[in-house]
Design a protein around this motif. Structure first.
Motif, PDB file in Angstrom:
ATOM      1  N   UNK A 118       7.514  21.454  -5.034  1.00 33.38           N
ATOM      2  CA  UNK A 118       6.463  21.751  -6.017  1.00 33.38           C
ATOM      3  C   UNK A 118       5.555  20.539  -6.162  1.00 33.38           C
ATOM      4  N   UNK A 119       4.273  20.771  -6.001  1.00 33.05           N
ATOM      5  CA  UNK A 119       3.291  19.711  -6.182  1.00 33.05           C
ATOM      6  C   UNK A 119       1.934  20.366  -6.432  1.00 33.05           C
ATOM      7  N   UNK A 120       0.939  19.542  -6.742  1.00 31.67           N
ATOM      8  CA  UNK A 120      -0.376  20.084  -7.050  1.00 31.67           C
ATOM      9  C   UNK A 120      -1.018  20.723  -5.823  1.00 31.67           C
ATOM     10  N   UNK A 121      -0.800  20.158  -4.640  1.00 30.26           N
ATOM     11  CA  UNK A 121      -1.286  20.705  -3.372  1.00 30.26           C
ATOM     12  C   UNK A 121      -0.304  20.291  -2.267  1.00 30.26           C
ATOM     13  N   UNK A 122      -0.223  21.007  -1.160  1.00 32.74           N
ATOM     14  CA  UNK A 122       0.663  20.586  -0.070  1.00 32.74           C
ATOM     15  C   UNK A 122       0.351  19.173   0.411  1.00 32.74           C
ATOM     16  N   UNK A 123       1.396  18.387   0.599  1.00 30.01           N
ATOM     17  CA  UNK A 123       1.255  17.006   1.072  1.00 30.01           C
ATOM     18  C   UNK A 123       1.567  16.947   2.563  1.00 30.01           C
ATOM     19  N   UNK A 124       0.821  16.077   3.288  1.00 30.76           N
ATOM     20  CA  UNK A 124       0.961  16.020   4.745  1.00 30.76           C
ATOM     21  C   UNK A 124       1.289  14.636   5.281  1.00 30.76           C
ATOM     22  N   UNK A 125       1.244  13.617   4.447  1.00 30.73           N
ATOM     23  CA  UNK A 125       1.539  12.294   4.967  1.00 30.73           C
ATOM     24  C   UNK A 125       1.859  11.301   3.867  1.00 30.73           C
ATOM     25  N   UNK A 126       2.717  10.334   4.198  1.00 32.27           N
ATOM     26  CA  UNK A 126       3.090   9.282   3.257  1.00 32.27           C
ATOM     27  C   UNK A 126       3.014   7.941   3.983  1.00 32.27           C
ATOM     28  N   UNK A 154       0.847  -1.192   0.000  1.00 32.75           N
ATOM     29  CA  UNK A 154       0.000   0.000   0.000  1.00 32.75           C
ATOM     30  C   UNK A 154       0.884   1.246   0.000  1.00 32.75           C
ATOM     31  N   UNK A 155       0.547   2.183  -0.872  1.00 31.91           N
ATOM     32  CA  UNK A 155       1.211   3.484  -0.875  1.00 31.91           C
ATOM     33  C   UNK A 155       0.119   4.547  -0.889  1.00 31.91           C
ATOM     34  N   UNK A 156       0.167   5.468   0.061  1.00 35.01           N
ATOM     35  CA  UNK A 156      -0.810   6.559   0.124  1.00 35.01           C
ATOM     36  C   UNK A 156      -0.083   7.876   0.300  1.00 35.01           C
ATOM     37  N   UNK A 157      -0.504   8.871  -0.478  1.00 27.97           N
ATOM     38  CA  UNK A 157      -0.005  10.228  -0.333  1.00 27.97           C
ATOM     39  C   UNK A 157      -1.167  11.087   0.141  1.00 27.97           C
ATOM     40  N   UNK A 158      -1.078  11.603   1.370  1.00 29.55           N
ATOM     41  CA  UNK A 158      -2.135  12.418   1.966  1.00 29.55           C
ATOM     42  C   UNK A 158      -1.852  13.885   1.669  1.00 29.55           C
ATOM     43  N   UNK A 159      -2.848  14.600   1.177  1.00 23.50           N
ATOM     44  CA  UNK A 159      -2.653  15.980   0.735  1.00 23.50           C
ATOM     45  C   UNK A 159      -3.779  16.877   1.230  1.00 23.50           C
ATOM     46  N   UNK A 203       8.891  11.352   0.236  1.00 27.14           N
ATOM     47  CA  UNK A 203       8.309  12.084  -0.892  1.00 27.14           C
ATOM     48  C   UNK A 203       7.895  13.462  -0.418  1.00 27.14           C
ATOM     49  N   UNK A 204       8.251  14.480  -1.152  1.00 27.98           N
ATOM     50  CA  UNK A 204       7.827  15.853  -0.875  1.00 27.98           C
ATOM     51  C   UNK A 204       8.164  16.257   0.559  1.00 27.98           C
ATOM     52  N   UNK A 205       9.319  15.828   1.032  1.00 29.14           N
ATOM     53  CA  UNK A 205       9.771  16.166   2.369  1.00 29.14           C
ATOM     54  C   UNK A 205       9.152  15.341   3.472  1.00 29.14           C
ATOM     55  N   UNK A 206       8.419  14.285   3.119  1.00 30.90           N
ATOM     56  CA  UNK A 206       7.743  13.428   4.106  1.00 30.90           C
ATOM     57  C   UNK A 206       8.441  12.082   4.191  1.00 30.90           C
ATOM     58  N   UNK A 207       8.498  11.524   5.395  1.00 30.73           N
ATOM     59  CA  UNK A 207       9.024  10.173   5.586  1.00 30.73           C
ATOM     60  C   UNK A 207       7.858   9.198   5.707  1.00 30.73           C
TER      61      UNK A 207
END
Length: 716
Positions: free
Chosen positions: A172-180, A14-19, A193-197
């Protein structure tokens, strides 16, 4: 990765990017692309079992993918690596040269000895190869690249830059990301990803779900989000849940959601706006139904994302609508009342615009179009109206239509551009003008023409009632094609800001449907395209358009038609017909005739002969005269002359009657005489008179054969 994980163990990943909230109109594409990219990367590294299934998740605040059979390490794979010629790689004594040693080190094959290399000839020289078994890719080592690739390849409509928590780094991304979240089974795999561990914590519904949810394992993700987070993670399941609720509410009210692409598009959009959908019923004051329904429907769908409800019989708009809310609660009265308060001023604005516009007749707005620029090189919309009027009257005259009604429709067609309603809702151009024209007592066919002017194509056979519509439709597109093309704004690549491709296809559809409705007889050419384009070009001030505009636009229209037809018919047949520049309403019949001709036993030899004749005539251009029977000395050329004379009157009559199939079948009777002629006769005789006479005979046959199509193009 945990030391307890066995090599080649298989688990779900499972891979999830929370934004923050993602663009709703792009969400479905972003979710699909994210899942597809991860799957592609893992499959290329042989880390997916053959029967592994991929599940995509997309909500307003997350992109995720689950792959149910992912290997910890891919299987070993045999390899053969070409190195270099043996004479360069080995010394005379068979030792590895420095050049080969460097090559082996670069390929991580430095452990190989000369004895372990394979020496084979490639037909020119001996070449050295390294063979062996390479270890398979390791999931933990390749996953980062897969995530990076997935993020980099997302079809993001507009990228934003934002700063990370350290206050220094920006991404740079479509919206700020908050979790991986990255889970292989129940184990967290290291990634960033995007500064997230990576971790195993996600978030639920903003208001109804748990703030932080610890995902137990990849398989529990969807159920935990549903139960603890109050989130339906699957885009498709959420869409279906919304549709089911919409239909249930509509059925309970004995109403309909309506039909068309607009309903599906709105369903897609609201699916991208909610995580736990709930559908509620709202209503507005029935007095607003006095406003044209398109105005109310547009403001509800476009501005409020509501689903208007219609009567099931007749499709009349009702005063109820459905709200897709992100709050599934026991008492939604506040939500319903809030939405009803919001929609009322929207509808009141529409009512005000409509009533204000109605104080002035539609015709009274025509002269104000002089203040609206059409294009700085082509003048105002008022000047354009005059050109379209001229064209409409001209076309109506050719078709025997009501020229006064055609002129009136063209005069009023753009008058609503300066209305309050179109100023607020540009999508209502033409539609609102038709309402105003009807209220002013304009003829029914004029009203219909104004309403239909922006259609993409004429999609039904033209009738007496819709003839004025077809006339205005053609006039508007001819003016657009001539004017915009003529000032150098032809489409380039995918760019077509003025819709010239669409205009060309629309014009073609008008020819087809005029023919289907009986207004263009197959045997006549009342609306010659070249003549119409030349007429349109002459309506612009001298020097405005390029000199060859009409010819270029004609070729452009035929090329658009060629591409459209090639999807339905053999390309060679389409090319054969369009090569002779036929009247557009005859194209389909000629294609059918050519297709049937191609199936005749004589078709192959006649097509080949026609091609040969064409080449001969090109070489002898200018030397042809009429056929002199006294100079036909060879029996084969006398027989060909007799065959032509026998079939020509009938074939010509059939062609002029529009029976193209019969005309080609009649001409096919000359096949035997043509074959004998080319077997027995030397066309390019030394005697100039005999040579010219034979070319004239072939020219006569060529002219007859190529009236329907360029038959030579059917030759294989």
């Amino acid at each position: 990765m945990s030391a307890s994980i066995a090599i080649a163990e298989q688990r779900p990943l499972l891979i999830e990017l929370l934004t923050e909230e993602l663009p709703p109109k792009a969400l479905a594409a972003l979710g699909a692309a994210f899942a597809a990219s991860i799957e592609k990367s893992l499959r290329e590294n042989a880390l997916l079992a053959d029967d592994s299934a991929t599940t995509s998740f997309a909500t307003p605040r997350r992109l995720a993918v689950r792959l149910d059979k992912v290997l910890s390490q891919a299987p070993e794979r045999p390899f053969t690596e070409k190195l270099m010629p043996a004479k360069i790689g080995l010394t005379e004594s068979g030792e590895i040269t420095p050049a080969l040693a460097k090559k082996l080190q670069a390929k991580n094959l430095g452990h190989l000895t000369a004895a372990e290399l394979i020496r084979e000839s490639d037909g020119k020289q001996d070449v050295l190869f390294a063979t062996g078994v390479a270890p398979g890719a390791i999931l933990a080592e390749t996953l980062q690249a897969a995530i990076d690739q997935a993020i980099d390849s997302l079809p993001i409509p507009k990228v934003m830059r934002y700063q990370l928590a350290d206050g220094k780094t920006s991404v740079r991304f479509v919206r700020p990301a908050h979790g991986l979240v990255v889970l292989w089974g129940g184990d967290v795999l290291p990634a960033q990803a995007l500064g997230l561990q990576s971790g195993n914590v996600t978030q639920g519904h903003r208001f109804l779900g748990a703030a932080d949810i610890v995902i137990r394992d990849a398989l529990s993700y969807e159920s935990q989000l549903r139960e603890d987070g109050k989130v339906i993670a699957s885009y498709q399941k959420r869409r279906q849940a919304i549709l089911d609720q919409l239909n249930a509410q509509a059925d309970a009210l004995d109403a309909s959601l309506g039909e068309g692409d607009e309903v599906d598009a709105l369903l897609d959009e609201v699916t991208s706006l909610v995580e736990l959908p709930a559908v509620y019923v709202g209503q507005f004051d029935p007095q607003f139904l006095a406003v044209p329904p398109e105005c109310l429907i547009l403001t509800m769908r476009l501005n409020q994302k509501y689903f208007p409800l219609f009567e099931p019989e007749g499709g009349k708009l009702t005063h109820r609508f459905l709200i897709v809310s992100n709050m599934r609660i026991d008492d939604p009265s506040n939500i319903i009342e809030g939405n009803e308060r919001v929609v009322r001023p929207r509808l009141a604005d529409a009512q005000f615009f409509y009533e204000t516009d109605r104080k002035e007749p539609l015709a009274g707005r025509v002269d104000t179009l002089a203040n609206r620029v059409y294009h700085n090189k082509l003048g105002s919309q008022r000047e354009r109206v005059e050109r379209v009027r001229d064209l409409a009257v001209h076309i109506a005259g050719l078709l025997g239509a009501n020229t006064a009604h055609a002129d009136r429709a063209a005069l009023l067609a753009k008058a609503d551009l300066n209305s309050n309603m179109v100023g607020e809702f540009p999508e209502l151009q033409g539609v609102i003008g038709a309402y105003y024209a009807a209220a002013d007592g304009e003829p029914d066919d004029v009203v219909l023409a104004i309403r239909n002017q922006y259609q993409t194509r004429v999609d039904a056979p033209v009738t007496n009632a819709s003839l004025t519509s077809a006339v205005l439709f053609m006039a508007e597109r001819l003016e657009t094609l001539a004017g915009i093309w003529g000032i150098g704004l032809a489409p380039t690549g995918e760019r077509d800001p003025y819709g010239l491709r669409r205009a060309a296809l629309g014009l073609i559809s008008a020819y087809e449907q005029l023919h289907a409705g009986g207004f263009l007889k197959i045997s006549a050419n009342a609306l010659d395209l070249d003549a119409l384009l030349a007429y349109a070009v002459c309506l612009f001030p001298a020097g405005t358009l390029s000199a060859d505009t009409a010819a270029q636009v004609r070729d452009f229209i035929l090329e658009r038609y060629r591409n459209q037809l090639a999807a339905q018919h053999e390309r060679s047949v389409v090319d054969a017909v369009l090569a002779v520049n036929p009247p557009l309403h005859q194209v389909q019949s000629r294609i059918q005739a050519c297709a049937e001709f191609a199936g005749l036993p004589q078709a192959a030899s006649l097509s080949a002969a026609n091609k040969r004749i064409g080449n001969l005539l090109k070489k002898a251009e200018g030397s042809q005269t009429g056929v002199d029977a006294a100079l036909l000395v060879a029996p084969a050329e006398q027989a060909l002359q007799a065959a032509i004379e026998a079939v020509a009157p009938q074939a010509q009559a059939q062609f002029e009657a529009g029976d193209f199939t019969a005309s080609l079948a009649t001409l096919a009777q000359t096949s035997g005489a043509v074959d004998t002629f080319f077997n027995d006769v030397m066309v390019m005789d030394d005697d100039p008179a005999i040579r010219a006479n034979r070319l004239a005979l072939l020219g006569r046959l060529h002219q007859l054969m190529n009236q329907v199509a360029d038959i030579a193009r059917l030759a294989q």
